[in-house]
Scaffold this motif. Structure first.
Motif, PDB file in Angstrom:
ATOM      1  N   ALA A 159      23.066 -25.065  12.100  1.00 38.61           N
ATOM      2  CA  ALA A 159      23.608 -23.873  12.735  1.00 38.61           C
ATOM      3  C   ALA A 159      23.494 -23.972  14.256  1.00 38.61           C
ATOM      4  O   ALA A 159      22.563 -24.584  14.786  1.00 38.61           O
ATOM      5  N   LEU A 160      24.442 -23.366  14.945  1.00 40.27           N
ATOM      6  CA  LEU A 160      24.358 -23.264  16.396  1.00 40.27           C
ATOM      7  C   LEU A 160      23.329 -22.200  16.766  1.00 40.27           C
ATOM      8  O   LEU A 160      22.973 -21.332  15.964  1.00 40.27           O
ATOM      9  N   ALA A 161      22.872 -22.244  17.994  1.00 41.75           N
ATOM     10  CA  ALA A 161      21.931 -21.231  18.471  1.00 41.75           C
ATOM     11  C   ALA A 161      22.612 -19.862  18.483  1.00 41.75           C
ATOM     12  O   ALA A 161      23.819 -19.758  18.713  1.00 41.75           O
ATOM     13  N   ASP A 162      21.829 -18.831  18.234  1.00 42.57           N
ATOM     14  CA  ASP A 162      22.382 -17.468  18.144  1.00 42.57           C
ATOM     15  C   ASP A 162      23.172 -17.088  19.390  1.00 42.57           C
ATOM     16  O   ASP A 162      24.239 -16.470  19.308  1.00 42.57           O
ATOM     17  N   GLU A 163      22.656 -17.473  20.561  1.00 40.62           N
ATOM     18  CA  GLU A 163      23.341 -17.101  21.797  1.00 40.62           C
ATOM     19  C   GLU A 163      24.687 -17.812  21.940  1.00 40.62           C
ATOM     20  O   GLU A 163      25.585 -17.343  22.640  1.00 40.62           O
ATOM     21  N   ASP A 164      24.833 -18.959  21.263  1.00 37.93           N
ATOM     22  CA  ASP A 164      26.084 -19.708  21.352  1.00 37.93           C
ATOM     23  C   ASP A 164      27.187 -19.120  20.474  1.00 37.93           C
ATOM     24  O   ASP A 164      28.371 -19.365  20.716  1.00 37.93           O
ATOM     25  N   VAL A 165      26.806 -18.385  19.453  1.00 38.75           N
ATOM     26  CA  VAL A 165      27.813 -17.858  18.529  1.00 38.75           C
ATOM     27  C   VAL A 165      28.006 -16.354  18.675  1.00 38.75           C
ATOM     28  O   VAL A 165      28.812 -15.757  17.957  1.00 38.75           O
TER      29      VAL A 165
END
Length: 495
Positions: A293-299
């Motif tokens: 998964a991508l980092a939360d801030e990235d998505v």
């Protein structure tokens, strides 16, 4: 004699069910371990036949009493010749990973499993031409040619269990079509047992053969309705010396097509995949542990995602082109993406792909899936998903206790959208709401109701949304010519 019934429609043709006389004859063709039947003298337990009678989504269910597992083409021929004389319907079966009910019986047909026909007949490392039995698992063939620096031209999420014969019979597309094209181009020759038991040997290993009608093309995508594919000659591709992938987050779906144009322009010959994943599909994959998964801030502000893959001859060259692409995308006056993550090692490469390939498994873990594999113009991907969601909402079917999710993902490079509706259960109410709505929606875009999964039993009634009356009439003429008794996979492709 037994009469076949499907969806309340009575088929006028009558067929014979497998009986004791037939079992006695099959015992002269096959050894005891290659016959599974609930009839004497074997008395196989019915639950042992469940994997052959049911598709993996548990949506289609047959009542076959007998499964035969031949080892050779001659055995297949002898079985089919007997069935033709007795008018016993046959369902050819490979890995049974299909999504449209094409490889399971609809009633009590005889199942002929190709699982024991799993040998590589030859491989030429110079030309890359592989000749293999139809029952070879796709992943096994990938592993076989890998030491020779070649790869299979088709790659699927089900590669660990699907068979190459089934791939050809359904004209499977998959993740590499953008780079290597369809199986209509990669398959050089086929060996097929025709409905009367005749063996059609067109197992050529020639790249060019311009002698008359190219009969093999009739069997690619015919889903076993014209004969049983027993062997395949296929052109494998040289392995790329360097592969990279990157996942990009996009703030709007409207950015997908401009991004695709930019990527094709800057990556050109090394671009091998361009996969689209909407936000719902991505979140389900992450929820059920599929990939990195991508980092939360990235998505946070992402509406959808694109997974790019490159395959080239020199890593430094490819990485430079990728980095230049990312820089130009992020530094543009109006950026098409919010962020991008480039894999740094083989483990990260596999993990990013797992996000895309794992969507199907994630959906199955979340609930019961209604799957529509369609081709539509790229610009309409999101509209098809949104229109379907709003239609279900208008019917009062959207909610935790009915339809939980409506999502889209697929292959932007070839216009293939996988529209998935995830529900708590399969119900007639949801089915009636989806069909013919989805098919009419696709038809309004002059699209195809099946991009790569085939017609099977699921879409026979909807074929007219993608094929003209003239086309269907000629398909029926071809079917009648090859299979006048109609014993080959009845109820599939054509009504």
């Amino acid at each position: 004699m037994s009469r076949f019934i499907r969806h309340g429609l009575r088929w006028t043709r009558q067929y014979s069910s497998v009986g004791q006389k037939d079992i006695d004859h099959f015992r002269t063709i096959l050894p005891p371990h290659a016959i599974l039947t609930t009839l004497p003298p074997y008395n196989t337990q019915p639950d042992e036949l469940d994997p052959y009678n049911n598709d993996w989504m548990q949506k289609y269910h047959g009542r076959a009493t007998t499964v035969l597992k031949p080892k050779t083409t001659r055995q297949v021929s002898d079985i089919v010749r007997w069935c033709d004389s007795r008018e016993i319907p046959i369902v050819p079966q490979g890995g049974n990973t299909g999504l449209v009910g094409g490889s399971v019986p609809l009633r009590d047909e005889l199942v002929v499993s190709l699982a024991n026909m799993n040998s590589v007949r030859s491989f030429d490392p110079v030309s890359g031409i592989l000749v293999a039995d139809a029952g070879c698992i796709l992943q096994s063939l990938t592993d076989y040619v890998s030491p020779h620096n070649h790869i299979m031209p088709v790659d699927l999420g089900a590669k660990g269990s699907c068979h190459i014969g089934g791939n050809v019979a359904t004209n499977a597309g998959g993740l590499r079509l953008l780079r290597y094209g369809s199986l209509h181009g990669s398959v050089l020759g086929l060996e097929v047992v025709l409905p009367d038991g005749t063996i059609l040997d067109q197992l050529t290993s020639l790249r060019k053969d311009n002698t008359g009608y190219d009969l093999k093309q009739l069997f690619i995508g015919a889903e076993g309705t014209l004969g049983i594919i027993t062997a395949v000659s296929i052109l494998t591709a040289p392995s790329p010396q360097a592969s990279n992938n990157v996942i990009l987050a996009l703030p709007h779906f409207d950015n997908v097509l401009p991004l695709y144009r930019a990527v094709k322009r800057q990556l050109s010959e090394i671009l091998s995949a361009f996969e689209y994943i909407d936000r719902t599909a991505y979140e389900l994959a992450v929820k059920h542990g599929q990939g990195r998964a991508l980092a939360d801030e990235d998505v946070a502000g992402a509406a959808c995602f694109v997974l790019l893959e490159t395959s080239g001859g020199r890593r430094e060259h490819d990485e430079e082109k990728l980095n230049d692409l990312l820089t130009s995308l992020l530094e543009a006056d109006k950026p098409l993406i919010t962020t991008g993550v480039l894999s740094q090692n083989p483990a990260q490469f596999s993990s990013l792909w797992a996000l895309r390939e794992g969507v199907t498994e994630a959906v199955s873990k979340e609930g019961k899936a209604y799957k529509y594999d369609v081709s539509v113009p790229l610009a309409s991907f999101q509209h098809v998903v949104d229109a379907t969601r709003e239609h279900l909402r208008s019917k009062g079917l959207l909610g935790e206790h009915s339809v939980k999710h409506v999502m889209g993902y697929g292959h932007v490079g070839d216009g293939n959208l996988h529209l998935n509706i995830c529900a708590t259960a399969y119900t007639q109410e949801i089915q009636d709401a989806l069909e013919p709505f989805v098919y009419e929606l696709v038809s309004s875009y002059h699209g195809s109701i099946s991009a790569e999964h085939g017609i099977g039993a699921m879409k026979t009634h909807a074929l007219h949304y993608s094929k003209s009356e003239t086309s269907i009439a000629w398909m029926k003429k071809i079917k009648a010519l090859f299979d006048p008794r109609g014993i080959m996979n009845p109820g599939k492709v054509l009504e």
